[in-house]
Design an enzyme around this catalytic site. Structure first.
Site, mmCIF file in Angstrom:
data_model
loop_
_atom_site.group_PDB
_atom_site.id
_atom_site.type_symbol
_atom_site.label_atom_id
_atom_site.label_comp_id
_atom_site.label_asym_id
_atom_site.label_seq_id
_atom_site.Cartn_x
_atom_site.Cartn_y
_atom_site.Cartn_z
ATOM 1 N N LYS A 93 -14.372 8.630 -3.883
ATOM 2 C CA LYS A 93 -15.639 8.968 -3.227
ATOM 3 C C LYS A 93 -16.129 10.343 -3.675
ATOM 4 C CE LYS A 93 -13.866 6.245 0.545
ATOM 5 N NZ LYS A 93 -12.940 6.316 1.671
ATOM 6 N N HIS A 151 0.805 -1.226 0.000
ATOM 7 C CA HIS A 151 0.000 0.000 0.000
ATOM 8 C C HIS A 151 0.835 1.271 0.000
ATOM 9 C CE1 HIS A 151 -4.167 -1.445 0.564
ATOM 10 N NE2 HIS A 151 -3.611 -2.459 1.185
ATOM 11 N N LYS A 208 -8.384 13.877 4.901
ATOM 12 C CA LYS A 208 -7.609 12.637 4.817
ATOM 13 C C LYS A 208 -6.633 12.586 5.991
ATOM 14 C CE LYS A 208 -6.348 13.831 0.673
ATOM 15 N NZ LYS A 208 -6.543 12.670 -0.163
ATOM 16 N N ARG A 209 -6.038 11.437 6.189
ATOM 17 C CA ARG A 209 -5.014 11.284 7.214
ATOM 18 C C ARG A 209 -3.958 12.378 7.051
ATOM 19 N NH1 ARG A 209 -0.345 8.005 7.049
ATOM 20 N NH2 ARG A 209 -0.981 7.223 5.004
ATOM 21 N N LYS A 225 0.937 14.042 1.884
ATOM 22 C CA LYS A 225 -0.389 14.413 1.380
ATOM 23 C C LYS A 225 -0.517 15.928 1.225
ATOM 24 C CE LYS A 225 -2.570 10.268 3.320
ATOM 25 N NZ LYS A 225 -3.134 9.625 2.120
ATOM 26 N N THR A 249 -8.358 6.620 -1.882
ATOM 27 C CA THR A 249 -9.748 6.216 -2.151
ATOM 28 C C THR A 249 -10.706 7.380 -1.928
ATOM 29 O OG1 THR A 249 -9.906 5.322 0.104
ATOM 30 C CG2 THR A 249 -9.424 3.763 -1.670
#
Length: 752
Positions: A602, A310, A491-492, A497, A598
């Site tokens: 969404k 991942h 998000k995390r 990110k 992901t």
């Protein structure tokens, strides 16, 4: 028995006289009763999906949808003056995961059951999950997430297994949760625990004695690993999980009288990232106890097990010191050393292929790649990077093992439950076949010029934005404008990110407005996500965002045109409110660093338009919707990989040579922000951006600002924007987890 009568049988009062909590508990009992009557999937071969995380979200609404009775229950309650959504709010959200890894596992279980495949999840029953996030003094604070206090779908079983940890035998306890497929059968999520775990040892936030294994083992997901005791606790947890999984597998196979020498005919094991990797030596060990030789046991396990990678971040490819392993799981070390010997013999001691390195560390991912039959990435770009860069030595020797399985999401939760109005619009436009055949969504492309449909879609988005605004006002007492553009990054929290880049854009826009450059339409920038308790830099980014929230929202010259919100304790329930309301989906990770994502899927499904780098599944989104229906910016993955290889990026150069970049970075320690925030935390973040910036924020900042301004301008073409939103929804079928699971089964599991 009529459903209304059945529901009333679980209530002490009439429906109209019942509280929302009483209704929740009655509907929960109804769901459990109906689940008991569902047949389990029958198949000669069974999948065991082992994962440290299952971010399953609240179960009531999803289960009602999958049982096919959601609307009927909703109407029964409405007839009696009650609101099903308010009853659903009474459910405590299971705190069994953190980010995309756990959410993916949850989507996969839903799809496996829906597609009538026999497959169970195996994990741990965390009492407090990661943590519950609270904001205090513009900082993240962590407290226990006490989700087990209320009634839920968990069922305590009498199944227990002995697990040896550091020479002491502990007795586990298995809890089960039904996984109900959409109008089909059911499977099970098995969660293991210790009866001796003591929640009372947690003091002062989430602090506890990390050495008290009998009391702490399943308290928290990802306990603080900033010291040896925390890191060892993770080894304890991981072995506890996989030993239970392996014992459960062999128990079930023996009961079916299957020949363990041919386990691969009856069992498939998916190792979800490296946390469950110890299932390989543990299953070998247990098979040896059944009289099977180590060589044969290793061959069996290789044929049974498959590994999903991942990440390409080194920190997530776990490496445990042998000293930890010898202390916690000494019974595994002879097996691991034997596997390492086999590898070194076969490949002439090449260190890059060895399971145990020269520093005495056991590499979990390397063990996975040698002793599984399948290695998959989770997006096309990610898999190519694994093959050509990060895992190239393994691709060179095992090319046939490598394959791609682009991630997916379950539409049952992420549109049918989260966005019922859009679901109905789609049903009315193309029928309901898309709910079981995601390819049917493509038929929406035939309606791109349907003005009535576009107007209706725009109206639904506006209603969802109002709903989110009301929710934020109620929960955090922040007022946002539903007629503003909702620019969302949830998000995390992690530097790759690049939430920090979005925060720098907020600073840039704040300065522009103060200079009199007023945007055509107000903008609301919405953040959400948790930082790991020991991850200082990510917590510093949260601090900056919360300081900006106070500064911007209370500046009378700026707040009519720009607002900032960080959603506290962002979770699945809040995602289901946030995602349908989003206009701009921020997917801005440094190219080459996001395996898939992901959240991007969404948002796309719910008609948001992506602003992102060419990273992870963004690449496939772009291929599907075309360049006219997505906004991309930034350096390519190849360029980024080259910069790392050549040490070619120096943040200070961008800071010194670009006056606008210098202005926004300097603002982090401006008088305005220092008046609100903590000087050390803000200074440390600023220093990091100027002199380290490992994930190259400043490299892409100018490109990001330029592209984002283009997005905001294009939003003013309302018909064109809504048409883009419709294209995104129409093209999102590819990202159904049903499609992903069909591919796993076709290429890896072969369940039926």
């Amino acid at each position: 028995m009529k459903l209304e009568t059945e529901l009333e049988s679980y209530l002490k009062h009439s429906i109209s006289e019942s509280t929302d909590l009483q209704l929740y508990e009655a509907i929960l009992s109804l769901v459990k009763h109906k689940a008991e009557k569902l047949p389990e999937v029958f198949s000669d071969k069974k999948l065991y999906y082992i994962s440290a995380e299952f971010l399953i979200g609240k179960q009531l609404g999803k289960n009602l949808i999958n049982l096919g009775i959601y609307d009927e229950v909703k109407n029964i309650l409405a007839k009696n003056g009650k609101d099903l959504r308010k009853a659903e709010e009474k459910e405590e959200e299971p705190s069994l995961g953190n980010g995309g890894l756990g959410r993916l596992a949850a989507c996969f279980l839903d799809s496996i059951a829906t597609l009538d495949m026999k497959g169970d999840g195996v994990g741990l029953n965390y009492h407090f999950g990661l943590f519950k996030q609270e904001f205090k003094d513009h900082k993240q604070n962590e407290v226990p997430d006490k989700w087990l206090d209320g009634k839920n779908m968990l069922t305590k079983t009498d199944i227990c297994f002995p697990v040896e940890l550091a020479g002491k035998t502990y007795t586990s306890r298995m809890y089960n949760m039904d996984v109900i497929g959409y109008k089909s059968n059911k499977n099970t999520l098995h969660l293991f625990d210790l009866d001796s775990v003591d929640e009372a040892i947690v003091q002062n936030g989430i602090a506890f004695d990390k050495k008290a294994i009998a009391k702490n083992l399943t308290l928290f997901l990802y306990p603080d690993d900033s010291d040896d005791d925390g890191r060892k606790l993770r080894v304890y947890q991981q072995y506890f999980m996989v030993s239970n999984a392996a014992q459960l597998i062999l128990k079930e196979q023996k009961e079916l009288k299957h020949d363990l020498n041919h386990l691969d005919k009856y069992v498939a094991i998916q190792i979800n990232d490296t946390h469950p990797s110890m299932v390989i030596p543990e299953l070998i060990r247990l098979l040896m106890q059944e009289g099977i030789t180590m060589k044969r046991a290793a061959d069996i396990v290789t044929d049974v097990c498959a590994y999903t990678n991942h990440t390409i971040l080194a920190e997530a490819l776990e490496k445990w010191p042998m000293s930890y392993m010898l202390e916690v799981v000494p019974q595994l070390m002879p097996i691991i050393e034997g596997l390492d010997y086999v590898v070194d013999t076969a490949f002439h001691g090449k260190e890059e292929l060895s399971i145990i390195d020269k520093e005495g560390r056991v590499h979990m991912a390397k063990m996975d790649m040698h002793f599984t039959h399948s290695i998959n990435g989770v997006a096309a770009l990610h898999t190519e990077i694994l093959k050509n860069q990060e895992l190239k030595p393994f691709y060179d020797i095992y090319p046939d093992k490598f394959n791609n399985k682009t991630n997916g999401i379950t539409f049952r939760r992420w549109i049918m439950h989260a966005n019922p109005a859009l679901t109905k619009l789609i049903d009315d436009t193309i029928g309901e076949a898309w709910k079981t055949d995601e390819r049917e969504l493509e038929k929406l492309m035939e309606h791109l010029d349907d003005e009535t449909l576009l107007n209706h879609m725009d109206q639904i988005k506006r209603e969802n934005k109002v709903h989110l605004a009301e929710f934020i006002k109620k929960k955090q007492n922040i007022v946002i404008n539903p007629d503003s553009i909702y620019d969302v990054q949830v998000k995390r929290m992690h530097e790759y990110k690049r939430q920090q880049m979005n925060a720098l854009w907020v600073i840039w826009k704040y300065i522009q407005i103060k200079k009199g450059n007023i945007p055509a339409r107000p903008i609301t920038v919405i953040f959400g996500g948790k930082a790991a308790p020991a991850y200082y830099q990510a917590k510093a980014v949260i601090h900056l965002i919360l300081c900006l929230e106070e500064l911007v929202n209370n500046d009378s010259e700026v707040s009519p045109y720009l607002n900032v919100v960080m959603i506290q304790n962002y979770n699945i329930a809040k995602a289901e409110i946030t995602i349908p309301a989003c206009d701009i989906s921020e997917q801005i990770s440094l190219a080459s660093k996001e395996a898939s994502g992901t959240g991007n899927m969404k948002f796309m499904l719910n008609g948001a338009v992506t602003l992102g780098t060419n990273d992870g599944a963004n690449v496939e989104i772009r291929e599907l919707v075309g360049d006219d229906n997505i906004y991309t910016f930034g350096r390519s993955s190849d360029e980024v990989i080259k910069l790392y290889a050549e040490n070619g990026y120096h943040a200070i150069d961008f800071y010194q040579e670009n006056s606008e970049i210098r202005e926004v970075v300097d603002f982090i320690t401006s008088k305005q922000l220092l008046k609100i925030g903590y000087k050390k935390m803000l200074s440390d973040l600023q220093e990091n951006l100027m002199n380290k910036d490992w994930f190259m924020t400043l490299l892409d900042l100018e490109s990001y600002v330029e592209e984002k301004e283009k997005v905001l301008a294009d939003y003013e073409n309302r018909e064109g924007w809504v048409r883009m939103a419709l294209v995104n929804t129409a093209k999102s079928g590819f990202f159904s987890s049903d499609r992903t699971i069909r591919e796993y089964n076709r290429d890896i599991w072969h369940l039926k």
